[in-house]
Structures are given as C-alpha cells and as structure tokens.
Design an enzyme around this catalytic site. Sequence first.
Site, PDB file in Angstrom:
ATOM      1  N   GLU A  47      10.977  -6.431  -2.253  1.00  0.00           N
ATOM      2  CA  GLU A  47      10.941  -6.593  -0.731  1.00  0.00           C
ATOM      3  C   GLU A  47       9.417  -7.743  -0.671  1.00  0.00           C
ATOM      4  OE1 GLU A  47       8.665  -2.709  -1.719  1.00  0.00           O
ATOM      5  OE2 GLU A  47      10.016  -4.729  -2.512  1.00  0.00           O
ATOM      6  N   ASP A  87      -6.439   4.155  16.528  1.00  0.00           N
ATOM      7  CA  ASP A  87      -5.277   2.515  17.185  1.00  0.00           C
ATOM      8  C   ASP A  87      -4.442   1.961  16.019  1.00  0.00           C
ATOM      9  OD1 ASP A  87      -7.099   3.082  19.832  1.00  0.00           O
ATOM     10  OD2 ASP A  87      -8.469   2.234  19.308  1.00  0.00           O
ATOM     11  N   SER A  95      -8.969   4.550  12.429  1.00  0.00           N
ATOM     12  CA  SER A  95      -8.973   5.212  14.100  1.00  0.00           C
ATOM     13  C   SER A  95      -7.782   4.969  14.421  1.00  0.00           C
ATOM     14  CB  SER A  95      -9.682   3.565  14.780  1.00  0.00           C
ATOM     15  OG  SER A  95      -8.218   2.834  14.672  1.00  0.00           O
ATOM     16  N   GLU A 135       6.585 -10.592  -1.400  1.00  0.00           N
ATOM     17  CA  GLU A 135       6.265 -11.782  -1.686  1.00  0.00           C
ATOM     18  C   GLU A 135       5.199 -12.955  -1.658  1.00  0.00           C
ATOM     19  OE1 GLU A 135       9.416 -13.168   0.873  1.00  0.00           O
ATOM     20  OE2 GLU A 135       8.489 -15.293   1.292  1.00  0.00           O
ATOM     21  N   GLY A 163       0.827  -1.401   0.218  1.00  0.00           N
ATOM     22  CA  GLY A 163       0.233   0.150  -0.026  1.00  0.00           C
ATOM     23  C   GLY A 163       0.605   1.025  -0.181  1.00  0.00           C
TER      24      GLY A 163
END
Lengths: 231, 231
Positions: free
Chosen positions: B118, B87, B85, B120, B47
């Site tokens: 990086e 958190d 959020s 996989e 992302g």
Amino acid sequence: MTTHDNDAFKPIATVDLAIFSLAPAGLSVLLVRRTSVPFAGDWALPGGWIHIDEDADLEAAARRVLKEKTGVETPYLEQLQTTGSRDRDPRGWSISIVYIALLSADDVAERQDALAEEAEWRPIEGEGVGLSLAFDHASLLKEALGRIRSKVEYSSLPGHLLPVRFTLSELQSVYESLLGRKLDKSAFRKRMAEADFLEPVEGEMRRASNRPAQVFRLKDTRSLVLFDRRI
Amino acid sequence: MTTHDNDAFKPIATVDLAIFSLAPAGLSVLLVRRTSVPFAGDWALPGGWIHIDEDADLEAAARRVLKEKTGVETPYLEQLQTTGSRDRDPRGWSISIVYIALLSADDVAERQDALAEEAEWRPIEGEGVGLSLAFDHASLLKEALGRIRSKVEYSSLPGHLLPVRFTLSELQSVYESLLGRKLDKSAFRKRMAEADFLEPVEGEMRRASNRPAQVFRLKDTRSLVLFDRRI
DNA sequence: TAACTTAGTGACAAATGTCAACTAACTTAG
DNA sequence: CTAAGTTAGTTGACATTTGTCACTAAGTTA
C-alpha cells in the site's frame, strides 16, 4: 489496529523538564529529589506523567509541571527530544518527552517562594551537575546542555535567561558565559543589529556610576534564529 | 506515582516516519494508504504502535517500521519531534514520535520490490504533497521538510540521499535542488573540503564523454555538522 | 585534430572578524 | 568645580575568510 479508550490508559509517558536559569551563580538547572521508588532519594529532572484528562497537549503538560515546580507560567519552552526504551526505568518500557525551559532572572527572583519543597537549583559544571541522577536523566541533561550551547551560536536564546529588559553588555556577558569565551564588543553589536533580535526600549537607560546604557528587550518570545547563507 | 506493568499496556504512542528519497523524480516522501478507521482510505506517513515486547527503544521501533515498509535496514535516521494531544486522533489522546529517514538512491532502486503493497512515493511540492493526509500528518510532514531544508545549510545531510559513491557535481546538484538555488562550483568545493564530510574513493573516477570526476563517499553515516563560529 | 563538455583551479573583489584606540556620558572624591 | 574613574558606544586599520568569475585540464566524439 488496536483501538483504545482514555479511561483504560496506563501511564507510560512522562514529560520531563530541563529548567535553566542564571541563578544563583551562573547557569543552573532545577532538580528535584525523588521520594518514591525507583531511585528514591536521588536527584532527577522535574517531570510527571502526562494527564490525558487535564493536559490538552504535550506543551500544556510541560507548562503544568513547570507551574507546579516553579510557579512560572510563561517561560521560554522548547521541545528537546524523546527517549523511550525498556531499560531506562526498571519497571519496564517508558517514554520521556524532554523539554527545555529557560527562566528569566526576573522569574527566578520573584518566585523564590513558589519553588516546590523538594526542588533545588544546581549549578552546571561541565556537562552536568556532578551528581548521579535518576533514570537516564544525566544523559538527558547532557543533551539539553548541548542544545543550549549550540543554539547560542546562532539564536537569541540567551536573551531568555535575562530579565525582560537588559543592556547589550549584560546580554554579551550571557553569550560569553554560555560559550566559554570572550567576544568582541563591536562585532557583537553589529551582529545583534543585523540579527534583528532586539528592540531598544524607548527612552530607557540604565544608569550606574558611569555612562548610562541603552535598554533593550527581545522582539519576540520565541528564540529567533540568525539566518545565514552557508552553502 | 502510579506503577505500571508492561502486560496491561494500552497502546497510545506511535512511531511515524517521514521517509525521503530523490526517486522517482526529485525529493519524494513515502506515503501509505490507511485501511482502517479513522481516516480509512486517506494517505498517511508510515508508522505503527510501539511494540514494547519487540522494540528495545524508539529508534529500534522506527527501524522496524522502515524495514516493514521499504526493506531497507540501514537508512539515515534522525528523530524530528513528538506531538501529543487529545485532538490529533478522534479516538482520544495519542502521541506520535516522528523520525526522518533518508534513503539513498541505491536503496530505492534495489528495493523497489520490497516496497509494501500500500506504499507509494509522492513527490514534494512546496511544503507538502498536495494531498490531505490523515491525522496531523500534513503538519508533521511540513516540519520534516523544514528540518531537512534547514540542515542542508550546514550539514552533510543531502549526501545521504545519493548512492554511496558520488561525484562532487552530483552532490552539488542535490544541495541545489533542496535549497532551490544555484551554487558556485568553486565555493562549494572549498566548503566541502574544509567541512571534511567527504572522502575521495581511491583511484576511482567517474567517466563520461568528458573529463572524469573524482568519486567521493561520506566519511560517516551520521549527518555531520559544519561547525562554524557565528557570534 | 578541432569542437564540445564537464572537472577542477586561481586571482581578485567583497564581506567579515579582530584589535585597539578613541570619544561620550555619567558618578564620585577632593 | 574639577579631575579621575568607569562603562557605553564608535571608528578605523588590518588580517582573514568568502563569493565571483574567468581560466585551464582531461576526457569523448565527429
């Protein structure tokens, strides 16, 4: 990767709600009139910037907006979709996270007074409200209607538009009005029985000038899905 | 209402992708290893922050990330959900808009080399990958799997995991592996015929040491929904 | 040419949807 | 007190759809 701290946060994301009820006459959506630019004076879905200081998460933000506009605290709430682009707001890139809320007939009746000043129920006609709405809200509303109508086919969603206690016939009417076609009484009954959405309310019957009907309530506050072996 | 200008925009929203394929062995998801805090060294869904200067909209942002990680430009892409959020990221409030992407077997085979350093493929086991993931990505992945598995029941979604041209038996195998149960050949054939997802490829037959099979392709690049009168 | 393998069909059973008539339980008019 | 009216809820007959399973078709290989 950039780091960020909350204080310097510039608002860019709003939570917007498509709030539906069966009042005043058939399926309606709550709209508010915008007081500031852009789109001042236009109707829009109620919403607001996410408050990173008071909202624990997105759902909390949606509940806060709902409470502010309608006074209702425990609606049926479901995330619909998120749109984000540089075109939807003339001021630049913005994101809208859209929730669908369904208010029970009880809520709408009792909280008539709690309705925000600038808010108004507008009956649904076809795929919208027959008004041009601010931002991309007409298209968001259309998506919301699509979701509701498709979920009618396989979930208990329509039950959330009724009062907490209702009869089978009342429920059938809601399904019928959302689907736009008549349903068979006996097939509807069988399906509801096997779907296991409903709980008969002990001993309670609704009486009018005819045979009293069994009263039911939804088993769960979620919109249960009728599971079905398809393929 | 606060106004905002693009220049001062502090990133707070990411687009994250659950990218699935059938390679290398059964349903797999693409994970990347994080190089910076927080969660440095952990696996995560690929992302990135939304670039308000280069991404026209959310879907464009998702396509950009997909291109960067896999080299694939025209995948099946569908928005899943948005979480936000205070958190989910120790640095504070953040929003993640999650997309599901399905790569065809063709794409995976041809673009093996284009895979980011990086990145996989990790086979799915049950409701995840048997690894703890960064942020709330384990829960996002679980949601994505739920969506995929439920759409198998009523849409052409599994077709997007195969090469562009496939036989009915190959398609049936994908449905079976996603559903976790065997299907009847004749029922599957009938259902596919009436669902109208597939288009026979003129004159093409796949031949092995047995009767050759008709070759099909999906009629549309979208995941068509099998419409069904339920209630 | 027989054995093998996978593709594709067809026949029947089971489940489901549709329609309409029927019985049940109340209220109200007379 | 009774008959008429209204809506709730059940039942059964029939058509349609769906699942099951054995069968036929078309190729390859020994």
